[in-house]
Design an enzyme around this catalytic site. Structure first.
Site, PDB file in Angstrom:
ATOM      1  N   GLN A   1      30.979  15.696  26.222  1.00  0.00           N
ATOM      2  CA  GLN A   1      31.913  14.816  25.501  1.00  0.00           C
ATOM      3  C   GLN A   1      32.548  15.487  24.268  1.00  0.00           C
ATOM      4  OE1 GLN A   1      30.662  10.621  24.318  1.00  0.00           O
ATOM      5  NE2 GLN A   1      31.643  10.367  26.313  1.00  0.00           N
ATOM      6  N   PHE A   2      31.718  16.195  23.528  1.00  0.00           N
ATOM      7  CA  PHE A   2      32.197  16.987  22.393  1.00  0.00           C
ATOM      8  C   PHE A   2      31.466  18.329  22.431  1.00  0.00           C
ATOM      9  CE2 PHE A   2      33.137  12.716  21.074  1.00  0.00           C
ATOM     10  CZ  PHE A   2      34.324  12.807  20.367  1.00  0.00           C
TER      11      PHE A   2
ATOM     12  N   HIS B   1      31.863  16.322  15.357  1.00  0.00           N
ATOM     13  CA  HIS B   1      33.021  16.120  16.240  1.00  0.00           C
ATOM     14  C   HIS B   1      34.098  17.146  15.928  1.00  0.00           C
ATOM     15  CE1 HIS B   1      30.932  12.232  15.994  1.00  0.00           C
ATOM     16  NE2 HIS B   1      31.283  12.084  17.246  1.00  0.00           N
TER      17      HIS B   1
ATOM     18  N   PRO C   1      21.977  20.724  23.780  1.00  0.00           N
ATOM     19  CA  PRO C   1      20.880  20.437  24.725  1.00  0.00           C
ATOM     20  C   PRO C   1      21.054  21.139  26.077  1.00  0.00           C
ATOM     21  CG  PRO C   1      21.677  18.411  23.698  1.00  0.00           C
ATOM     22  CD  PRO C   1      22.651  19.498  23.320  1.00  0.00           C
TER      23      PRO C   1
ATOM     24  N   ASP D   1      30.319  19.829  20.157  1.00  0.00           N
ATOM     25  CA  ASP D   1      29.196  19.696  19.216  1.00  0.00           C
ATOM     26  C   ASP D   1      27.911  19.245  19.927  1.00  0.00           C
ATOM     27  OD1 ASP D   1      31.063  19.129  16.408  1.00  0.00           O
ATOM     28  OD2 ASP D   1      31.927  18.713  18.366  1.00  0.00           O
TER      29      ASP D   1
ATOM     30  N   GLU E   1      22.997  16.323  28.345  1.00  0.00           N
ATOM     31  CA  GLU E   1      23.828  17.500  28.563  1.00  0.00           C
ATOM     32  C   GLU E   1      23.081  18.531  29.401  1.00  0.00           C
ATOM     33  OE1 GLU E   1      23.399  15.908  25.725  1.00  0.00           O
ATOM     34  OE2 GLU E   1      25.383  15.006  25.545  1.00  0.00           O
TER      35      GLU E   1
END
Ligand SMILES: Cc1ncc(C[n+]2csc(CCOP(=O)(O)OP(=O)(O)O)c2C)c(N)n1
Lengths: 414, 334
Positions: free
Chosen positions: B79-80, B126, B86, B82, B57
């Site tokens: 992607q999420f 998620h 990073p 959550d 990330e």
């Protein structure tokens, strides 16, 4: 019964501490001219020998030897010498100005001048560097960035191009291919890769140059940058300036013990070179090699520049508390300015007298620039940008909440 | 269109209009994204405009900052939500500050898309709603749509905006609105007017809230999935609440908020994120500051509990219509 010995935590230590000489044998030097110069289209894995050896051109007598000796005219070398000297004198004067409380803080690059200056000669207009705070040589080797403007930034005065928002030394010069320096270590290394990817996406011919110190290679962005540069074959030169120290921390604490930073590149599938960073000709040649590779779509190159941080980390640092006071004098790769000077004199293209004259010229230029900058005020005499400027450029347009806060600041003060 | 189709349409329109718009992230290219938002874009625009990225990330956002400095307009996907942590350093220290610290010399015109929110048995990693962490960062914009029409218009506005935008997509709303009645069958977007989405270019302005439901009894300040939960609570209780969908979390549309609360004199703040230090605290403070003399009851907050998002206790955690309805009742009776 357990037959193993008690485990021991290994905490790396430098050999030299105040009062004890450094044993520089850990550097594992190669003689000048000893390493081969592979073709620029060499697969990354085949550069392991140059990543573990040391590319050097200038020998102890100041002669350029071996396959890396670049075809370079004495005029270019004299320009390089001038830019290095200009950088060193600029640094010395700014350290003094800091002591006189004309600026709050300064970082010099004493001993590391060759790296930025020689690479600057190789890069072309439109290329973009993503420097750390110790690559002022990239700016000082240009004549189109005025010294007084640089000093205005350092003094955060009314003519500071960054409007007093940024610490001294954290310059930004898009027009000179010098990306805004961040206080957060390592962040710019991956950004350089992104910039290079963008150039490739657009089918451009420009390349990027990322910069990081030995200490900051321990940050995540270092390995992230290697991964992305390799995956997308980004046209980028990834420079690791190994000056042996990260503030008080010896390079072994960043993982340098028993391995080289250049060798990291091989593991990531990136061509890598380990180069004498105090050898102007070697820096020039290696930068040329990497730039050519990048421009020909052959991908990134990681270069470890072996050098020594000759001065304190910054004006807030006292190195005599953690390393031998005379360490730089014993560093086996010497002083980049003295070495190039010796080479030019050996070529009969320079002399002590010309050196002395040049030094005086540069001092005069510097003095004038400092006077000009001081005429616009300094941080400490309060001639700084207005408080209004504090609210601009957070967003492109001033949003409502910042308009309200600016008004409050007007009426209420700080 | 569903929200997924609307977001995809926004990306398609943006990429078609501007060669500088580049889309990438994990599984975003060939596969078209784990939620299908980028499906077909690589086939249409080629691998140099829409591509897969390594699982990093920090690397995704860091390269996007570099691309922005070059002059591109990257739209990257985490992607999420959550998993944005990073990339926190690149967002806070770099993207958000670049224009400021360089006095406009460099800018970061990027959009960072991330599916957020719970109500899907996503467990701890998620389901999170990290908007408060972004709202605290000066220099970024944080946006969250609640329906397909706004999703497309806000995403286009975000991409075209020259500031870095965090674009949070409530994944619970991807395929249909959700009022929190998890025991009832899901109604798809096709049965809702807000799924009428023009195929071409349009924008929904940033910094502008919408009055999702006009009412007189109490103002509900909310965004994302909770807009629909508030609506469900209104249906369940019959309380004539005015539901404000903030759409832009920060900077926000203070005027619409203040006008509404001054009218109703009562306010409930509603979000899925945890309570303490959540964005609701800022909303409560703003309403208190700007509407104090119009308030007839203490401002209520309905939020997720101050715990990590649990798996099995999903519906005990999720602030559903019963909890919201009770708060509306309390505020009216105060
Ligand atoms: C993320 C982050 N952590 C810590 C610091 C504090 N810091 C500033 S410079 C420095 C040392 C960096 O050493 P190195 O990368 O070797 O570069 P050098 O200063 O030697 O050029 C540290 C720890 C910082 N600026 N950013």
């Amino acid at each position: 019964m357990n037959s193993h010995p008690a485990l021991q935590l290994h905490v790396p230590e430098p050999t030299g501490r105040p009062g004890h000489k450094t044993d520089f044998s850990y550097l594992r030097l190669s003689p000048a001219g000893a390493l081969r110069r592979p073709p620029t289209d060499t697969p990354a894995a085949d550069t392991a020998d140059v990543a573990n050896g040391l590319v050097r051109v200038l020998d102890d007598q100041g002669r350029a030897v071996g396959p890396w000796a670049p075809p370079i005219r004495p005029e270019r070398l004299r320009q390089g010498l001038r830019a290095m000297l200009r950088t060193r004198l600029f640094d010395a004067r700014m350290v003094l100005a800091q002591r006189q409380k004309k600026l709050s803080f300064y970082i010099q690059c004493l001993g590391e001048e060759a790296i930025a200056v020689a690479q600057a000669q190789v890069l072309q207009p439109g290329d973009m560097c993503f420097p750390t705070y110790r690559q002022q040589g990239l700016l000082l080797s240009r004549d189109d960035i005025s010294l007084s403007e640089l000093i205005c930034q350092l003094m955060s005065n009314q003519c500071d191009p960054l409007k007093g928002r940024q610490l001294p030394v954290l310059h930004s010069y898009k027009r000179a291919g010098f990306f805004s320096v961040s206080g957060n270590l390592g962040t710019q290394f991956i950004q350089a890769v992104g910039w290079a990817m963008a150039s490739a996406i657009q089918g451009d011919s420009k390349i990027a140059s990322g910069w990081i110190g030995d200490g900051a290679t321990a940050e995540a962005e270092f390995t992230t940058a290697l991964t992305f540069a390799h995956v997308y074959r980004a046209p980028v030169i990834l420079n690791v300036v190994n000056n042996q120290w990260a503030i008080s921390t010896f390079q072994s604490m960043a993982g340098g013990e028993g391995s080289t930073f250049a060798a990291r590149g091989i593991g990531y599938g990136i061509a890598a070179l380990r180069v004498d960073g105090n050898d102007f000709l070697a820096v020039h040649a290696a930068s040329q090699w990497a730039a050519e590779r990048a421009r020909n779509n052959q991908g990134p190159t990681l270069i470890e520049w072996l050098t020594y941080r000759g001065g304190p980390h910054s004006t807030s640092d006292d190195p005599s508390r953690y390393r031998p006071a005379d360490d730089w004098q014993h560093f086996p790769l010497g002083d980049p300015i003295a070495r190039l000077k010796q080479h030019l004199i050996a070529l009969d293209e320079w002399s002590d007298e010309r050196h002395e004259t040049l030094q005086q010229e540069l001092q005069a230029e510097l003095l004038a620039a400092q006077q000009e900058a001081e005429s616009h005020g300094t941080l400490l005499d309060g001639h700084v940008f207005s408080a209004d400027a504090m609210f601009d450029d957070v967003y492109k347009e001033l949003p409502a909440h910042l308009r309200r806060q600016r008004e409050q600041q007007h009426t209420l003060g700080g | 269109m569903t929200m997924i189709q609307a977001l995809r349409s926004a990306l398609d329109v943006a990429m078609g209009r501007d060669d500088n718009v580049i889309v990438y992230g994990q599984d975003v290219g060939y596969f078209g994204g784990v939620f299908r938002v980028t499906e077909g874009l690589q086939a249409k625009y080629g691998r140099s405009r829409c591509f897969d990225a390594p699982i990093s990330e920090g690397g995704i956002v860091g390269t996007a900052v570099g691309m922005g400095a070059y002059g591109l307009r990257p739209v990257v996907e985490i992607q999420f939500a959550d998993y944005f942590y990073p990339a926190m350093d690149q967002i806070v220290s770099e993207a958000a500050r670049l224009r400021y610290r360089s006095a406009g010399d460099f800018t970061a015109p990027l959009t960072i898309r991330m599916p957020c929110g719970g109500g899907i048995y996503g467990g701890q990693t998620h389901s999170q709603s990290p908007e408060a962490l972004f709202a605290h960062v000066c220099g970024v914009r944080t946006v969250m749509p609640s329906n397909p029409y706004d999703a497309k218009g806000l995403l286009l506005a975000s991409i075209e905006n020259d500031d870095p935008v965090i674009f949070l997509e409530p994944k619970r709303l991807y395929n249909g609105p959700f009022d929190g009645h998890h025991d009832r069958p899901i109604v798809p977007w096709s049965q809702h007017a807000l799924s009428q989405v023009p195929s071409g270019h349009y924008t929904v302005p940033l910094d502008s809230a919408s009055v999702f439901r006009a009412g007189t009894a109490v103002t509900v300040l909310t965004y994302g999935t909770m807009v629909w939960v508030a609506d469900g609570a209104v249906r369940d209780t019959g309380i004539d609440a005015e539901i404000i969908d903030l759409r832009s979390i920060w900077p926000l549309d203070l005027e619409t908020i203040v006008t509404s609360v001054k009218k109703t004199g009562r306010c409930v703040v509603l979000h899925e994120a945890t309570r303490t230090g959540g964005f609701g605290a800022e909303l409560v403070a703003l309403v208190q500051e700007h509407c104090f003399y119009h308030l007839e009851a203490p401002i209520e907050r309905v939020t997720g509990w101050d715990t990590p998002y649990p798996h099995a206790q999903e519906w005990a955690y999720f602030p559903g219509p019963a909890r919201v309805g009770a708060a509306l009742q309390r505020v009216l009776e105060a």
